[in-house]
Write a protein that holds these residues in place. Sequence first.
Motif, PDB file in Angstrom:
ATOM      1  N   THR A 195      75.727  60.637  -8.264  1.00  0.00           N
ATOM      2  CA  THR A 195      75.549  61.976  -8.589  1.00  0.00           C
ATOM      3  C   THR A 195      77.133  62.489  -9.039  1.00  0.00           C
ATOM      4  O   THR A 195      77.026  63.346 -10.013  1.00  0.00           O
ATOM      5  N   ARG A 196      78.038  61.861  -8.604  1.00  0.00           N
ATOM      6  CA  ARG A 196      79.517  62.283  -9.144  1.00  0.00           C
ATOM      7  C   ARG A 196      79.912  61.436 -10.486  1.00  0.00           C
ATOM      8  O   ARG A 196      80.974  61.907 -10.951  1.00  0.00           O
ATOM      9  N   PHE A 197      79.169  60.322 -10.483  1.00  0.00           N
ATOM     10  CA  PHE A 197      79.741  59.741 -11.817  1.00  0.00           C
ATOM     11  C   PHE A 197      79.285  60.355 -12.979  1.00  0.00           C
ATOM     12  O   PHE A 197      79.968  60.001 -14.056  1.00  0.00           O
ATOM     13  N   PHE A 198      77.972  61.119 -12.983  1.00  0.00           N
ATOM     14  CA  PHE A 198      77.617  61.651 -14.441  1.00  0.00           C
ATOM     15  C   PHE A 198      78.835  62.618 -14.815  1.00  0.00           C
ATOM     16  O   PHE A 198      78.863  62.809 -16.007  1.00  0.00           O
ATOM     17  N   GLY A 199      79.533  63.290 -14.243  1.00  0.00           N
ATOM     18  CA  GLY A 199      80.698  64.281 -14.602  1.00  0.00           C
ATOM     19  C   GLY A 199      81.595  63.538 -15.366  1.00  0.00           C
ATOM     20  O   GLY A 199      82.445  64.259 -15.894  1.00  0.00           O
ATOM     21  N   ALA A 200      81.944  62.085 -15.170  1.00  0.00           N
ATOM     22  CA  ALA A 200      82.863  61.691 -16.183  1.00  0.00           C
ATOM     23  C   ALA A 200      82.306  60.951 -17.545  1.00  0.00           C
ATOM     24  O   ALA A 200      83.016  60.394 -18.316  1.00  0.00           O
ATOM     25  N   LEU A 201      80.976  61.237 -17.733  1.00  0.00           N
ATOM     26  CA  LEU A 201      80.427  60.879 -19.218  1.00  0.00           C
ATOM     27  C   LEU A 201      80.992  61.756 -20.195  1.00  0.00           C
ATOM     28  O   LEU A 201      81.151  62.822 -20.156  1.00  0.00           O
ATOM     29  N   ALA A 202      81.048  61.176 -21.513  1.00  0.00           N
ATOM     30  CA  ALA A 202      81.432  61.759 -22.693  1.00  0.00           C
ATOM     31  C   ALA A 202      80.072  62.384 -23.454  1.00  0.00           C
ATOM     32  O   ALA A 202      78.936  61.963 -22.985  1.00  0.00           O
ATOM     33  N   PRO A 203      80.205  63.205 -24.253  1.00  0.00           N
ATOM     34  CA  PRO A 203      79.028  63.910 -24.919  1.00  0.00           C
ATOM     35  C   PRO A 203      78.339  62.652 -25.862  1.00  0.00           C
ATOM     36  O   PRO A 203      77.145  62.983 -25.920  1.00  0.00           O
ATOM     37  N   SER A 204      78.995  61.657 -26.139  1.00  0.00           N
ATOM     38  CA  SER A 204      78.459  60.686 -26.867  1.00  0.00           C
ATOM     39  C   SER A 204      77.945  59.474 -25.998  1.00  0.00           C
ATOM     40  O   SER A 204      77.401  58.697 -26.625  1.00  0.00           O
ATOM     41  N   ASP A 205      77.803  59.613 -24.796  1.00  0.00           N
ATOM     42  CA  ASP A 205      77.336  58.576 -23.836  1.00  0.00           C
ATOM     43  C   ASP A 205      75.624  58.896 -23.563  1.00  0.00           C
ATOM     44  O   ASP A 205      75.617  59.970 -23.455  1.00  0.00           O
ATOM     45  N   ARG A 206      74.988  58.029 -23.526  1.00  0.00           N
ATOM     46  CA  ARG A 206      73.614  57.985 -23.109  1.00  0.00           C
ATOM     47  C   ARG A 206      73.197  57.116 -21.912  1.00  0.00           C
ATOM     48  O   ARG A 206      73.871  55.759 -21.782  1.00  0.00           O
ATOM     49  N   VAL A 207      72.654  57.515 -20.879  1.00  0.00           N
ATOM     50  CA  VAL A 207      72.585  56.926 -19.612  1.00  0.00           C
ATOM     51  C   VAL A 207      71.016  56.790 -19.368  1.00  0.00           C
ATOM     52  O   VAL A 207      70.199  57.630 -19.588  1.00  0.00           O
ATOM     53  N   SER A 208      70.785  55.325 -18.918  1.00  0.00           N
ATOM     54  CA  SER A 208      69.263  55.481 -18.280  1.00  0.00           C
ATOM     55  C   SER A 208      69.416  54.894 -16.619  1.00  0.00           C
ATOM     56  O   SER A 208      70.628  54.427 -16.477  1.00  0.00           O
ATOM     57  N   ILE A 209      68.246  54.943 -16.068  1.00  0.00           N
ATOM     58  CA  ILE A 209      68.346  54.649 -14.672  1.00  0.00           C
ATOM     59  C   ILE A 209      67.098  53.776 -14.703  1.00  0.00           C
ATOM     60  O   ILE A 209      65.902  54.015 -14.774  1.00  0.00           O
ATOM     61  N   ASN A 210      67.280  52.365 -14.006  1.00  0.00           N
ATOM     62  CA  ASN A 210      66.375  51.684 -13.600  1.00  0.00           C
ATOM     63  C   ASN A 210      66.324  51.024 -12.363  1.00  0.00           C
ATOM     64  O   ASN A 210      67.392  51.126 -11.856  1.00  0.00           O
ATOM     65  N   THR A 211      65.400  50.280 -11.930  1.00  0.00           N
ATOM     66  CA  THR A 211      65.428  49.388 -10.499  1.00  0.00           C
ATOM     67  C   THR A 211      64.954  48.196 -10.656  1.00  0.00           C
ATOM     68  O   THR A 211      63.979  47.772 -11.602  1.00  0.00           O
ATOM     69  N   THR A 212      65.261  47.285 -10.186  1.00  0.00           N
ATOM     70  CA  THR A 212      64.926  45.857  -9.998  1.00  0.00           C
ATOM     71  C   THR A 212      63.376  45.747  -9.652  1.00  0.00           C
ATOM     72  O   THR A 212      62.616  44.819 -10.083  1.00  0.00           O
ATOM     73  N   SER A 213      62.846  46.635  -8.745  1.00  0.00           N
ATOM     74  CA  SER A 213      61.339  46.721  -8.543  1.00  0.00           C
ATOM     75  C   SER A 213      60.309  47.125  -9.616  1.00  0.00           C
ATOM     76  O   SER A 213      59.237  46.753  -9.548  1.00  0.00           O
ATOM     77  N   GLY A 214      61.149  47.693 -10.585  1.00  0.00           N
ATOM     78  CA  GLY A 214      60.385  48.323 -11.834  1.00  0.00           C
ATOM     79  C   GLY A 214      59.674  49.631 -11.628  1.00  0.00           C
ATOM     80  O   GLY A 214      58.900  49.987 -12.608  1.00  0.00           O
ATOM     81  N   GLN A 215      59.837  50.019 -10.451  1.00  0.00           N
ATOM     82  CA  GLN A 215      58.901  51.351 -10.187  1.00  0.00           C
ATOM     83  C   GLN A 215      59.744  52.788 -10.458  1.00  0.00           C
ATOM     84  O   GLN A 215      59.362  53.559 -10.062  1.00  0.00           O
ATOM     85  N   LEU A 216      60.964  52.656 -10.945  1.00  0.00           N
ATOM     86  CA  LEU A 216      61.668  53.652 -11.322  1.00  0.00           C
ATOM     87  C   LEU A 216      62.339  53.531 -12.887  1.00  0.00           C
ATOM     88  O   LEU A 216      63.122  52.548 -12.922  1.00  0.00           O
ATOM     89  N   THR A 217      61.759  54.376 -13.736  1.00  0.00           N
ATOM     90  CA  THR A 217      62.583  54.261 -15.039  1.00  0.00           C
ATOM     91  C   THR A 217      62.977  55.675 -15.446  1.00  0.00           C
ATOM     92  O   THR A 217      62.026  56.321 -15.831  1.00  0.00           O
ATOM     93  N   GLN A 218      64.143  55.972 -15.989  1.00  0.00           N
ATOM     94  CA  GLN A 218      64.629  57.175 -16.626  1.00  0.00           C
ATOM     95  C   GLN A 218      65.282  56.705 -17.791  1.00  0.00           C
ATOM     96  O   GLN A 218      66.122  55.857 -17.880  1.00  0.00           O
ATOM     97  N   GLU A 219      64.503  56.937 -19.128  1.00  0.00           N
ATOM     98  CA  GLU A 219      65.068  56.586 -20.303  1.00  0.00           C
ATOM     99  C   GLU A 219      66.318  57.166 -20.685  1.00  0.00           C
ATOM    100  O   GLU A 219      66.710  58.327 -20.103  1.00  0.00           O
TER     101      GLU A 219
END
Length: 624
Positions: A195-219
């Motif tokens: 949650t604290r990492f997102f504050g370091a992102l630039a406006p031109s950055d795009r982030v996705s979140i995934n898990t190795t189980s495949g049960q969570l995907t945020q594009e």
Amino acid sequence: MNLGAPGDGGFRRARMLYPRSFPVFRRITRVVLFFCLLIFAKCSPAQTPPPAAPAQDAAAKTDGAAKPEQAPASIDKQEIASHDAPTTFKVRVNLVLVRVVVRDAQGKVVSNLRKEDFQLFDSRKLQTISSFNVESPETRTASAVASSNAQAGYSSSADTLAGKVTVLPQRFVSMVFDDIHLSMEDSTFVRDSATRFFGALAPSDRVSINTTSGQLTQEFTDDHEALKKALFGIVPRPMATGGSPGCPDVNYYEADLIVNKSDAQALSVATEDAVQCAFNGDERFVIQAQSMATAAANLALNSGDAETQYAYRHLDEIVRRLASMPGQRVLVFVSPGFLQTTIQSEASELADRATHSNIVINTIDARALYAPDVTGDIANPPRDSFRTAGLKTSYRVAAQTAQEDVLAQLADGTGGRFFHNRNDVDEAMREAGAAPAVSYLLGFSPQNLKIDGRYHALKVSLTSKQKFSVQARHGYYAPRSISDPAEATNAEIREALFSQEEIHDLPVELQTQFFRKDEAGARLAVLSRFDVKGIHFRKTEGRNNNQLTIVTGIFDENGNYITGGQKTVEMKLLDATYEKLSHSGLTVKSSFDVKPGTYMVRLVVRDAEGSQMAARNGAVVIPY
């Protein structure tokens, strides 16, 4: 007085009675007749033929609508003809780009280096660095905004929309959490750090979140609140069933020793455990106990291998998804690590695939700064006998140490960093996912490059003797000759289109325009304007010949590919036409049906005669 009709001599009598007034009457009649003829001529339709249809799509008016102006009527279809065609674009394969980050002994980024400070080796051969750029998050963001604002004269809302500045996505970071192997304690810790990492992102950055189980995907998105919300779904999801230890208790590490490495000592330890737990310490049943130990080892190995292969399969899918994003690509893998046993080739193949796609994998040990757990799981304590307790403890410590090998291998194989033995995981995520303060982009053209698909080892070093650490990709693959033209086309067009590096070999300007068709749709026009004087032509039979291949890709604001197309322009210009276009330029238009929204436009051009390329980025905002 009756003057009579014209046929009975009435006009003769009138002329005889009024000899002076009749000439005036005749002049008035002639004037009236002249004006009637003039009015009739102006009201009649023109008999001249309409001007010839334009042979090219020219620049449109700057009112948001795409309305091509007419080219000179003397340019016919024999001189310029354009048509849509299948994508057969071939990329320039002799340019290799290497991104380098240099840090001092304290881990701080070194920002004052020049081209002369670097040496670059391809397969141990020193190369000439042909291009050199210094990049930072600020310069990349400024470049992205400038690319958008440059369209303000051609797209009425390219610079702002409801006060929001249009920023092109340029870095794509895929955060992958290994929920198959994470413990509950580790998942809570990394969730809070992320949650604290997102504050370091630039406006031109795009982030996705995934898990190795495949049960969570945020594009991919720049919506930090959506990313934080997705983090709540990161919980342990082991494939193996939990519960109390079996009889005997054989972990994955011991099972690998027994089954794959035929370790007699490990089998003896498991057999003794079986004697104690199944036969109350009666050594007469040692043969039965050994059979139980072997069966337990096979079961533990199969279960552990299944988890590892399942994690690799989803990692491979995430790498393929990341490879389709148009920009710099980074994968951050957060995991406590896992054993590889006999499937070590999976990690090597994953690193190779990432290297093919210019993906850097940074890995973070989710256990942070930890001491080996010699007692095992406190919630499920082991039941070791005094005869085996020491060896079982050594196996647990060895397993915990071996788990991080896969994380080190993935990072080293792709030129990434491995963050471990540190409690500031939030800072590790920032360093792993956010763009470094300064990076250097080196470019070189390999000499006599063979089209054989072989791996080329790269090494970047500094000419100075200062003790700086250099982080860069370790190699690249030469292009491979593919017998299937369709397969070759797909590979080449993807490499060219799904990139953001601009190439300026050909003089071309990118302009975008649009007009609204209705509330739900719009027509987007991408205009490619060429300076004809900067294009090489081949002179044959009195004509100037060349062929332009123009490839256009439309991406949404999160970098997802929406639509695209290819247009081929055949030019066989007479000298007079070439002279005209040398002053006016040549503009080619490609049009696409899109919905209202923010779009990134990627334009790639190649000419047939000079084998030169151009690549441009642009942006357009179509308001809802």
